[in-house]
Scaffold this active site. Structure first.
Site, PDB file in Angstrom:
ATOM      1  N   HIS A 227       0.940  -1.390   0.058  1.00 30.34           N
ATOM      2  CA  HIS A 227       0.040   0.261   0.193  1.00 30.34           C
ATOM      3  C   HIS A 227       1.024   1.258   0.457  1.00 30.34           C
ATOM      4  O   HIS A 227       1.580   1.433   0.684  1.00 30.34           O
ATOM      5  CB  HIS A 227      -0.637  -0.207   0.897  1.00 30.34           C
ATOM      6  CG  HIS A 227      -1.318   1.197   1.462  1.00 30.34           C
ATOM      7  ND1 HIS A 227      -2.392   2.524   0.901  1.00 30.34           N
ATOM      8  CD2 HIS A 227      -1.062   1.852   3.081  1.00 30.34           C
ATOM      9  CE1 HIS A 227      -2.589   3.579   1.743  1.00 30.34           C
ATOM     10  NE2 HIS A 227      -2.224   3.150   2.685  1.00 30.34           N
ATOM     11  N   TYR A 261      -6.039   9.069   1.092  1.00 34.22           N
ATOM     12  CA  TYR A 261      -5.792   9.630   1.956  1.00 34.22           C
ATOM     13  C   TYR A 261      -5.405  11.092   2.084  1.00 34.22           C
ATOM     14  O   TYR A 261      -3.992  10.925   2.098  1.00 34.22           O
ATOM     15  CB  TYR A 261      -6.459   8.790   3.740  1.00 34.22           C
ATOM     16  CG  TYR A 261      -5.086   7.896   3.665  1.00 34.22           C
ATOM     17  CD1 TYR A 261      -4.323   8.335   4.710  1.00 34.22           C
ATOM     18  CD2 TYR A 261      -5.472   7.104   3.091  1.00 34.22           C
ATOM     19  CE1 TYR A 261      -3.654   7.261   4.718  1.00 34.22           C
ATOM     20  CE2 TYR A 261      -4.069   5.912   3.565  1.00 34.22           C
ATOM     21  CZ  TYR A 261      -3.158   5.564   4.164  1.00 34.22           C
ATOM     22  OH  TYR A 261      -2.494   5.679   4.433  1.00 34.22           O
ATOM     23  N   ASP A 554     -28.533 -19.013  16.867  1.00 30.09           N
ATOM     24  CA  ASP A 554     -30.252 -19.674  17.027  1.00 30.09           C
ATOM     25  C   ASP A 554     -29.948 -20.873  15.628  1.00 30.09           C
ATOM     26  O   ASP A 554     -29.091 -20.620  14.509  1.00 30.09           O
ATOM     27  CB  ASP A 554     -31.034 -19.065  16.580  1.00 30.09           C
ATOM     28  CG  ASP A 554     -31.274 -18.155  15.430  1.00 30.09           C
ATOM     29  OD1 ASP A 554     -30.030 -18.019  14.467  1.00 30.09           O
ATOM     30  OD2 ASP A 554     -32.025 -17.934  15.366  1.00 30.09           O
TER      31      ASP A 554
END
Length: 859
Positions: A227, A261, A554
């Site tokens: 990056h 940014y 559940d």
């Protein structure tokens, strides 16, 4: 006095590992060793080069809470200079397109839903906050005043000092070469010639995590990617502004329309870019450094800058911040970060090896928060913040192959700043997991969305022919552009036909596994809130709880025979936890052994539901499927058109019918057997195939919950509206039982059914909800203002709750939204839901909305 806590070895002393040691120490666990391959002051991982952005905005409540805790903790960590480890400069996201501006309103809603201050602001205010901005390019922005910059390296050193003072040992320049296991659990960490005994091992190794996982046969599905980050030369307007060399006063600036940014860096501007091509890193060829070689500018996680990948990004930076035209790119690097198939972190205990935990793919934003959660998981057995969205075990095996992880992680890098719709499927890979009905579904014009690798029909174009027959009261009004994405009016037809005739739903993607053996019943009996020691044929909807009474899932359990149970679960997390419990029970008492076997890939399921379902099935089966022949929530083996089928009498759309299971090889034929009823002379029962959009609408009309959206481990059964699933007749102990009464008594919120007052209003989920001082009138006020019609907010602070699931209810002619709200509300009370910057009026409604007496469902 010797330390009585288990011996914990943490691999990695970056922001996650160091904070984990500190958080464990605060819980009284100090028998901990942290090993780091680099020098402790500069380990050389992602923490060492991170630019420090901390942004709270996230659709996940848990991730938002982790960011907030990181801010809180870093702020409290004060060094000898008297300064904290966090610069509260705020966060500013700017929009240069209308689509982005709308997205910022949605992101503001996420923040307010979870208690974070956020403001949608105009272009003038943006320019005041960040004067370098070209005001004319900006349409508006999102300001989050509490966000800012983490001084990650400084904060990490401070928590190391604090943990050391509590008795934690740190050992740097130590490379882990193997992990020893004994009897299925970790027993030692090997570092060269050293053997370090361990009861618990936690991998906080960052992008080296996959190599650590290989040592114990646990896949850690992340991809290291480069990056780009660069610094400008001196910016005239910043000269003398910031006291510290890396200091900042202006908010962190995100320009997501160009994947960029910015942050002040003393007298320079730091620029981060996600706009370049993905740069995957091969760990086997990554250069290794000796600890003596590692500096602030030279480290394993910092690759050489590739200026050719920064050309367009530099131009875009100068367009948004014209003053940068007076500067140059002084230097840069390609820093390595971890990306995963769904963009989330990887947290939890290995399914394969007891005592091996991971906390990987964690960015600085969430570092301290996730460390706290993992410390709770280890020391207390459960985290106080829900971890289901980032659980290591959430991925199916097919989604953890190197090829899948590489492709999807790179896609997530490319899309990191994209405006992503909540229903938006991945582009590739597709057609990975197909049900046996896929060919027939394509023939009916199925529109597929992808979930967990499965292709699932959302609606069928073949049903468009029925739109002209659709009664007016079933037609939904037009939607706004955002809500209209991945929606079709055909869903109204499919809901209508399900309620009035009969429909087939593909339920193959439902996770299921078999628990088998003489200890199967006892195992599930101790894990669930229902009795599992019943006669074969019984089916139970039941809950899995943690020790604190929080709902971890559940599930539906069918007793096929005395030693065989079929579990319909939510995800691979349930499979991992029950597999682990079965292993422990079998080891403790071999006479009560139980095995857990995945059955999803080898089976398939059709949900046949509607008031005419019994007529359809009687055409192809001689078995007795009357109320006497197969009662509600019972199962038995039947034959349909010569195909052996396990029929379960249950329905999640609130209509008469069955889940029909058979082996995958017979699935294609099963579909045809049912579908051919359509073409029998004089026997057209209006049978259609229906998709997930109609399914979701119908299940909300019936008040059926969805784990992960409507309830998580942060909720107990009563407040979630699931008290009925905790059987009062079950006197035996089960996990979480002891905590239920006190937890229910302390609950201040409940899952509340809302209907939107105006037929044209639709929401999608995660929106903030506000209580009203008066329930009279309607509202459509801009956020931050009172309604013009008399409905005024009960307070001017943050939201009072947030929406979980939402859908248009075709049977009732209005939208339904479930939301967590104060339990003081009563049926008829008014609230407002914030949607894209507007307040929409809604009313608390008794549930279930549809068929409250259960007469249709029970036939």
């Amino acid at each position: 006095m010797p330390n009585a806590s288990p011996r914990v070895v943490i691999i990695g002393a970056g922001i996650v590992g160091a904070n984990l040691a500190d958080e464990l120490a605060q819980l009284g666990w100090t028998n901990t060793l942290v090993v780091e391959q680099g020098p402790l002051v500069i380990p050389g991982g992602s923490t060492s080069h991170a630019p420090g952005l901390v942004f709270s905005s996230n659709p996940s409540k848990s991730m938002t809470e982790f960011a907030q805790y990181t801010i809180e903790k870093l702020t409290s960590l004060t060094g000898p200079d008297g300064r904290g480890s966090f610069l509260p400069v705020g966060g500013l996201e700017v929009a240069t397109t209308e689509e982005r501006l709308q997205d910022l309103h949605r992101r503001a809603g996420w923040n307010r839903s979870y208690g974070v201050e956020a403001h949608a602001i105009d272009a003038d205010e943006c320019a005041k906050l960040f004067p370098m901005l070209d005001r004319d390019m900006v349409l508006g922005g999102l300001l989050t005043p509490g966000d800012g910059l983490a001084l990650a390296a400084k904060g990490t050193q401070l928590v190391i000092d604090r943990a050391r003072a509590a008795g934690v040992e740190f050992r740097d320049r130590t490379t882990v070469t193997d992990i020893e296991t004994t009897g299925g659990r970790v027993s030692a960490v090997i570092a060269g010639e050293d053997r370090i005994p361990a009861d618990i091992v936690v991998s906080c190794a960052g992008f080296w995590g996959p190599k650590i996982g290989e040592m114990v046969g646990t896949t850690i599905p992340l991809l290291p990617l480069g990056h780009q980050f660069a610094w400008t030369t001196e910016v005239p307007s910043l000269v003398g502004k910031n006291e510290l060399p890396a200091g900042a006063q202006a908010p962190i600036l995100r320009y997501q329309d160009k994947d960029l940014y910015f942050r002040e860096w003393g007298e320079r501007i730091g620029i981060g870019s996600y706009a370049h091509r993905p740069m995957p890193v091969d760990l086997d060829t990554l250069r290794t450094y000796s600890p003596e070689e590692i500096t602030e500018e030279v480290m394993p996680s910092s690759l050489d800058f590739t200026p050719e990948d920064f050309v367009r990004e530099w131009e875009a930076s100068q367009e948004l911040l014209p003053e940068l035209a007076q500067t140059q790119v002084q230097r840069g690097f390609n820093g390595i970060f971890s990306f995963t198939p769904d963009g989330g972190s990887l947290v939890g205990q290995s399914r394969e090896v007891d005592g091996f935990f991971v906390a990987e793919a964690v960015w600085v934003t969430h570092g301290a928060g996730i460390a706290k959660a993992v410390a709770e998981l280890i020391a207390l057995g459960r985290s106080n913040t829900d971890l289901s969205g980032i659980d290591l075990n959430r991925f199916e095996d097919a989604l953890t192959t190197p090829e899948y992880v590489s492709e999807t992680s790179q896609q997530n890098f490319v899309e990191i700043y994209d405006v992503i719709h909540p229903l938006q499927p991945r582009v590739s890979p597709r057609d990975l997991r197909l049900s046996p009905f896929n060919e027939q579904q394509k023939a009916l014009g199925a529109f597929f969305l992808e979930t967990n690798g499965w292709e699932r029909p959302h609606w069928y174009e073949a049903n468009a022919a029925l739109l002209n027959e659709l009664p007016e009261e079933w037609k939904a009004p037009p939607r706004d552009e955002w809500a209209d994405r991945f929606h079709s009016p055909i869903a109204a037809v499919e809901a209508w036909k399900t309620r009035t005739n009969v429909a087939m739903y593909d339920m193959t993607a439902l996770k299921r596994f078999e628990v088998k053996g003489p200890g199967a019943g006892e195992l599930l009996h101790g894990l669930t809130t229902s009795s599992m020691l019943r006669k074969p044929g019984a089916v139970s909807y039941t809950l899995l709880l943690d020790e604190a009474g929080g709902i971890t899932s559940d599930i539906t359990v069918a007793i096929l025979d005395e030693e065989t149970y079929q579990v319909g679960a939510n995800s691979n997390i349930d499979f991992a936890s029950i597999t682990r419990a079965a292993k422990h029970q079998s080891a403790a008492d071999p006479s009560k052994w139980a095995t857990v076997r995945e059955t999803t890939p080898g089976t398939c399921c059709i949900g046949l539901w509607g008031p005419l379902a019994r007529e359809v099935i009687s055409e192809v089966s001689d078995d007795d499927l009357s109320n006497d022949g197969l009662k509600y929530f019972r199962t038995k083996q039947i034959t349909l058109g010569g195909i052996p089928v396990t029929a379960m009498r249950l329905s999640y759309v609130g209509e008469l019918g069955w889940e029909l299971y058979t082996s995958a090889d017979l699935g294609h034929r099963l579909w045809d057997v049912l579908w051919d009823v359509l073409w029998e002379a004089g026997r057209d029962y209006g049978l259609i195939a229906a998709g997930r959009e109609a399914f979701n609408s119908l299940r909300l009309e019936k008040g059926f919950r969805s784990f992960g959206s409507d309830m998580t481990s942060e909720h107990e059964p009563m407040q979630a509206g699931l008290g009925f699933a905790v059987k009062a007749s079950k006197t035996d102990d089960f996990r979480g039982k002891a905590a239920l009464a006190d937890r229910a008594a302390a609950a201040t919120q409940k899952l509340t059914c809302l209907t939107l007052d105006r037929r044209e209003d639709v929401v999608l989920g995660s929106e903030p909800v506000y209580l009203m001082a008066s329930s009279a009138g309607t509202a459509d006020a801009e956020v931050g203002t009172a309604s013009a019609t008399g409905r005024t907010p009960a307070s001017t602070g943050g939201a009072d709750g947030y929406v979980t699931s939402a859908a248009y209810g075709y049977s009732i002619g209005k939208s339904i939204a479930y939301a967590w709200l104060p339990n003081t509300l009563s049926v008829g009370d008014g609230v407002e839901i914030e949607y894209l910057g507007r307040r929409l009026p809604a009313t608390v409604t008794a549930e279930p909305i549809f068929d409250p007496e259960m007469t249709r469902l029970k036939g």
